[in-house]
Design a protein around this motif. Structure first.
Motif, PDB file in Angstrom:
ATOM      1  N   PHE A  19      10.309   7.471 -10.700  1.00 23.46           N
ATOM      2  CA  PHE A  19       9.182   6.542 -10.715  1.00 23.46           C
ATOM      3  C   PHE A  19       8.110   6.927  -9.691  1.00 23.46           C
ATOM      4  CE2 PHE A  19      12.268   3.464 -12.666  1.00 23.46           C
ATOM      5  CZ  PHE A  19      11.631   3.442 -13.896  1.00 23.46           C
ATOM      6  N   GLN A  20       8.512   7.501  -8.555  1.00 22.80           N
ATOM      7  CA  GLN A  20       7.509   7.995  -7.623  1.00 22.80           C
ATOM      8  C   GLN A  20       6.650   9.073  -8.275  1.00 22.80           C
ATOM      9  OE1 GLN A  20       7.994   8.982  -3.531  1.00 22.80           O
ATOM     10  NE2 GLN A  20       9.844   7.744  -3.301  1.00 22.80           N
ATOM     11  N   ALA A  21       7.294  10.041  -8.930  1.00 22.75           N
ATOM     12  CA  ALA A  21       6.546  11.111  -9.587  1.00 22.75           C
ATOM     13  C   ALA A  21       5.687  10.570 -10.729  1.00 22.75           C
ATOM     14  CB  ALA A  21       7.514  12.171 -10.106  1.00 22.75           C
ATOM     15  N   LEU A  22       6.228   9.630 -11.499  1.00 23.18           N
ATOM     16  CA  LEU A  22       5.484   9.068 -12.630  1.00 23.18           C
ATOM     17  C   LEU A  22       4.236   8.327 -12.163  1.00 23.18           C
ATOM     18  CD1 LEU A  22       5.395   8.511 -15.692  1.00 23.18           C
ATOM     19  CD2 LEU A  22       6.725   6.426 -15.248  1.00 23.18           C
ATOM     20  N   MET A  23       4.361   7.512 -11.098  1.00 31.62           N
ATOM     21  CA  MET A  23       3.209   6.766 -10.596  1.00 31.62           C
ATOM     22  C   MET A  23       2.143   7.707 -10.021  1.00 31.62           C
ATOM     23  SD  MET A  23       3.731   3.580 -11.279  1.00 31.62           S
ATOM     24  CE  MET A  23       4.484   4.195 -12.789  1.00 31.62           C
ATOM     25  N   LYS A  24       2.558   8.798  -9.373  1.00 28.54           N
ATOM     26  CA  LYS A  24       1.592   9.778  -8.864  1.00 28.54           C
ATOM     27  C   LYS A  24       0.863  10.462 -10.013  1.00 28.54           C
ATOM     28  CE  LYS A  24       3.978  10.815  -4.511  1.00 28.54           C
ATOM     29  NZ  LYS A  24       4.724  11.841  -3.729  1.00 28.54           N
ATOM     30  N   TRP A  25       1.605  10.763 -11.087  1.00 30.30           N
ATOM     31  CA  TRP A  25       0.989  11.413 -12.242  1.00 30.30           C
ATOM     32  C   TRP A  25       0.009  10.479 -12.947  1.00 30.30           C
ATOM     33  CZ3 TRP A  25       2.137  10.438 -17.628  1.00 30.30           C
ATOM     34  CH2 TRP A  25       1.495  11.337 -18.492  1.00 30.30           C
ATOM     35  N   MET A  26       0.335   9.193 -13.032  1.00 30.52           N
ATOM     36  CA  MET A  26      -0.505   8.250 -13.760  1.00 30.52           C
ATOM     37  C   MET A  26      -1.703   7.774 -12.946  1.00 30.52           C
ATOM     38  SD  MET A  26       2.377   5.898 -15.697  1.00 30.52           S
ATOM     39  CE  MET A  26       1.133   4.856 -16.457  1.00 30.52           C
ATOM     40  N   PHE A  27      -1.499   7.530 -11.640  1.00 28.38           N
ATOM     41  CA  PHE A  27      -2.547   6.899 -10.838  1.00 28.38           C
ATOM     42  C   PHE A  27      -3.063   7.761  -9.697  1.00 28.38           C
ATOM     43  CE2 PHE A  27       0.056   3.431 -12.604  1.00 28.38           C
ATOM     44  CZ  PHE A  27      -0.929   2.722 -13.282  1.00 28.38           C
ATOM     45  N   GLY A  28      -2.514   8.950  -9.508  1.00 25.69           N
ATOM     46  CA  GLY A  28      -2.972   9.803  -8.428  1.00 25.69           C
ATOM     47  C   GLY A  28      -2.220   9.538  -7.129  1.00 25.69           C
ATOM     48  N   VAL A  29      -2.583  10.302  -6.117  1.00 26.10           N
ATOM     49  CA  VAL A  29      -1.873  10.230  -4.835  1.00 26.10           C
ATOM     50  C   VAL A  29      -2.671   9.501  -3.758  1.00 26.10           C
ATOM     51  CG1 VAL A  29      -0.571  12.334  -5.295  1.00 26.10           C
ATOM     52  CG2 VAL A  29      -2.789  12.489  -4.149  1.00 26.10           C
ATOM     53  N   PHE A  30      -3.905   9.116  -4.067  1.00 23.06           N
ATOM     54  CA  PHE A  30      -4.741   8.464  -3.060  1.00 23.06           C
ATOM     55  C   PHE A  30      -4.606   6.940  -3.166  1.00 23.06           C
ATOM     56  CE2 PHE A  30      -6.849  12.534  -3.974  1.00 23.06           C
ATOM     57  CZ  PHE A  30      -6.817  13.080  -2.714  1.00 23.06           C
ATOM     58  N   ALA A  31      -4.699   6.281  -2.022  1.00 23.93           N
ATOM     59  CA  ALA A  31      -4.605   4.817  -1.986  1.00 23.93           C
ATOM     60  C   ALA A  31      -5.804   4.190  -2.689  1.00 23.93           C
ATOM     61  CB  ALA A  31      -4.530   4.335  -0.540  1.00 23.93           C
ATOM     62  N   GLN A  32      -5.537   3.170  -3.474  1.00 29.54           N
ATOM     63  CA  GLN A  32      -6.585   2.456  -4.202  1.00 29.54           C
ATOM     64  C   GLN A  32      -6.619   1.001  -3.737  1.00 29.54           C
ATOM     65  OE1 GLN A  32      -8.689   3.834  -6.222  1.00 29.54           O
ATOM     66  NE2 GLN A  32      -7.726   5.845  -6.398  1.00 29.54           N
ATOM     67  N   PRO A  33      -7.795   0.509  -3.342  1.00 26.51           N
ATOM     68  CA  PRO A  33      -7.869  -0.879  -2.867  1.00 26.51           C
ATOM     69  C   PRO A  33      -7.871  -1.873  -4.024  1.00 26.51           C
ATOM     70  CG  PRO A  33     -10.040   0.124  -2.833  1.00 26.51           C
ATOM     71  CD  PRO A  33      -9.090   1.210  -3.261  1.00 26.51           C
ATOM     72  N   PHE A  34      -7.305  -3.027  -3.772  1.00 28.97           N
ATOM     73  CA  PHE A  34      -7.389  -4.129  -4.726  1.00 28.97           C
ATOM     74  C   PHE A  34      -8.796  -4.724  -4.693  1.00 28.97           C
ATOM     75  CE2 PHE A  34      -2.925  -4.169  -5.518  1.00 28.97           C
ATOM     76  CZ  PHE A  34      -2.724  -5.019  -6.588  1.00 28.97           C
ATOM     77  N   PRO A  35      -9.281  -5.235  -5.815  1.00 32.67           N
ATOM     78  CA  PRO A  35     -10.559  -5.963  -5.771  1.00 32.67           C
ATOM     79  C   PRO A  35     -10.412  -7.233  -4.942  1.00 32.67           C
ATOM     80  CG  PRO A  35      -9.496  -6.235  -7.913  1.00 32.67           C
ATOM     81  CD  PRO A  35      -8.703  -5.197  -7.168  1.00 32.67           C
ATOM     82  N   PRO A  36     -11.515  -7.756  -4.390  1.00 28.03           N
ATOM     83  CA  PRO A  36     -11.424  -8.983  -3.572  1.00 28.03           C
ATOM     84  C   PRO A  36     -10.803 -10.130  -4.369  1.00 28.03           C
ATOM     85  CG  PRO A  36     -13.583  -7.965  -3.353  1.00 28.03           C
ATOM     86  CD  PRO A  36     -12.887  -7.232  -4.461  1.00 28.03           C
ATOM     87  N   ILE A  37      -9.855 -10.812  -3.746  1.00 29.95           N
ATOM     88  CA  ILE A  37      -9.143 -11.906  -4.404  1.00 29.95           C
ATOM     89  C   ILE A  37      -9.542 -13.265  -3.845  1.00 29.95           C
ATOM     90  CG2 ILE A  37      -6.844 -12.897  -4.782  1.00 29.95           C
ATOM     91  CD1 ILE A  37      -5.756 -10.067  -4.833  1.00 29.95           C
ATOM     92  N   PHE A  38      -9.727 -13.338  -2.519  1.00 30.25           N
ATOM     93  CA  PHE A  38     -10.027 -14.602  -1.865  1.00 30.25           C
ATOM     94  C   PHE A  38     -11.486 -14.610  -1.393  1.00 30.25           C
ATOM     95  CE2 PHE A  38      -5.542 -13.656  -1.176  1.00 30.25           C
ATOM     96  CZ  PHE A  38      -4.957 -14.793  -1.716  1.00 30.25           C
ATOM     97  N   PRO A  39     -12.126 -15.775  -1.390  1.00 26.02           N
ATOM     98  CA  PRO A  39     -13.504 -15.853  -0.876  1.00 26.02           C
ATOM     99  C   PRO A  39     -13.603 -15.413   0.576  1.00 26.02           C
ATOM    100  CG  PRO A  39     -12.904 -17.868  -2.059  1.00 26.02           C
ATOM    101  CD  PRO A  39     -11.654 -17.069  -1.911  1.00 26.02           C
ATOM    102  N   ALA A  40     -12.598 -15.736   1.376  1.00 26.99           N
ATOM    103  CA  ALA A  40     -12.572 -15.330   2.787  1.00 26.99           C
ATOM    104  C   ALA A  40     -11.300 -14.541   3.037  1.00 26.99           C
ATOM    105  CB  ALA A  40     -12.621 -16.553   3.706  1.00 26.99           C
ATOM    106  N   GLU A  41     -11.444 -13.343   3.625  1.00 26.22           N
ATOM    107  CA  GLU A  41     -10.286 -12.510   3.877  1.00 26.22           C
ATOM    108  C   GLU A  41      -9.409 -13.057   4.995  1.00 26.22           C
ATOM    109  OE1 GLU A  41     -11.269  -8.481   4.550  1.00 26.22           O
ATOM    110  OE2 GLU A  41     -12.111  -8.154   2.550  1.00 26.22           O
ATOM    111  N   ARG A  42     -10.022 -13.749   5.957  1.00 25.47           N
ATOM    112  CA  ARG A  42      -9.280 -14.286   7.097  1.00 25.47           C
ATOM    113  C   ARG A  42      -9.545 -15.774   7.256  1.00 25.47           C
ATOM    114  NH1 ARG A  42      -7.103 -10.560  10.598  1.00 25.47           N
ATOM    115  NH2 ARG A  42      -7.599  -8.376  10.150  1.00 25.47           N
ATOM    116  N   ILE A  43      -8.530 -16.468   7.743  1.00 26.24           N
ATOM    117  CA  ILE A  43      -8.617 -17.904   7.990  1.00 26.24           C
ATOM    118  C   ILE A  43      -8.218 -18.162   9.436  1.00 26.24           C
ATOM    119  CG2 ILE A  43      -7.670 -20.168   7.375  1.00 26.24           C
ATOM    120  CD1 ILE A  43      -7.230 -19.141   4.565  1.00 26.24           C
TER     121      ILE A  43
END
Length: 297
Positions: A108-132
């Protein structure tokens, strides 16, 4: 001493430790049902995080829709993995099943690298404020979400094993598979259920970690990182897994504080849990709440 920083680190440790405890419960769940340690647990986190990221970025789904779809996918994923890979190994030596989980981890490590690459991808913003701000302390919104989800999962585990028919069947299977089967419990179904629940819970943790630090192959390291919490609490104890996760989370942050204030070694955060693992094994080989297995020859 910077007491405000120390308090912040302890609080962060408890929040992160609750997440560790959830992943540790996934280890324990599979072990209790099948006496197998799943070394692909970190990869379950990785797969769940990538699936959720893909739904949110490629399909532009809102988080509150994409996240439940991800959990539904991980339910099927856990069942399929158990049926295709692990069910044929029922009755084989335990080491064969463990090596199969190691193979799954590498695959699964090899499969995920093949499908999505080896670089970190950020999640889109989920919350209006990142910190509370809470009582003067700055907390990331996603950590508060993870704390709430961890509490819900813990209560769900307690209700499941205490009151539900399937939970009681799983406890019976963990106690003795042959006796449970003689009483009408479908052992293969219990195994599939345990892997499905474990995959879902791991995906929750993977998404939370991915939102904080991005999704990459390094996320699978959490499977090994959580292992000291599993051993610390006891390999067959749900309560011990949760407590072990909290201890490891706080220990990591305290090690970071001590290292920054006095030692300046730079790696205490990563190695402190494994020092604790060695110490607890010397004192209590079965962990804090593990069942002692005494064999007489």
């Amino acid at each position: 001493m910077e007491w405000a920083l120390l308090l912040q680190l302890v609080l962060n440790g408890l929040i992160v430790g609750a997440l560790y405890g959830v992943v540790a419960m996934s280890f324990v769940l599979i072990y209790k049902a099948s006496q197998v340690v799943n070394f692909a647990q970190g990869e379950f986190m990785l797969v769940g995080a990538w699936v959720c990221w893909w739904l949110l970025t490629r399909w532009q789904l809102p988080f509150w829709i994409g996240f439940p779809i991800c959990l539904a996918f991980m339910t099927l994923f856990g069942i399929i993995v158990q049926i295709v890979v692990l069910r044929p190994l029922i009755g084989e030596p335990v080491i064969s099943v463990i090596m199969a989980t190691v193979g799954l981890s590498i695959f699964f490590q090899a499969l995920m690298k093949w499908m999505f690459g080896v670089f970190a991808q950020p999640f889109p913003p989920i919350f209006p404020a990142e910190r509370i701000s809470l009582f003067g302390l700055q907390l990331q919104s996603v950590y508060l979400l993870s704390l709430a989800l961890s509490a819900v999962i813990m209560l769900g585990f307690w209700w499941f094993f205490t009151f539900s028919k399937h939970g009681l069947a799983m406890r019976a299977t963990a106690f003795d598979q042959q006796v449970a089967q003689s009483l009408g419990v479908s052992v293969p179904r219990v195994f599939a259920m345990s892997w499905a629940i474990s995959a879902v819970v791991s995906a929750v943790a993977g998404v939370v970690v991915g939102v904080v630090s991005g999704v990459s192959s390094g996320l699978s390291f959490y499977g090994i990182k959580v292992f000291p919490a599993v051993i610390l609490g006891g390999l067959d104890s749900i309560v011990g897994a949760m407590l072990g996760g909290l201890i490891v989370g706080v220990l990591e942050n305290l090690a970071q504080y001590v290292d920054a204030q006095w030692l300046n070694w730079g790696n205490m955060t990563n190695i402190a849990p494994f020092y604790a693992l060695v110490l607890i094994l010397l004192i209590k080989p079965y962990g804090l709440f593990g069942t002692k297995n005494i064999e007489r020859v």
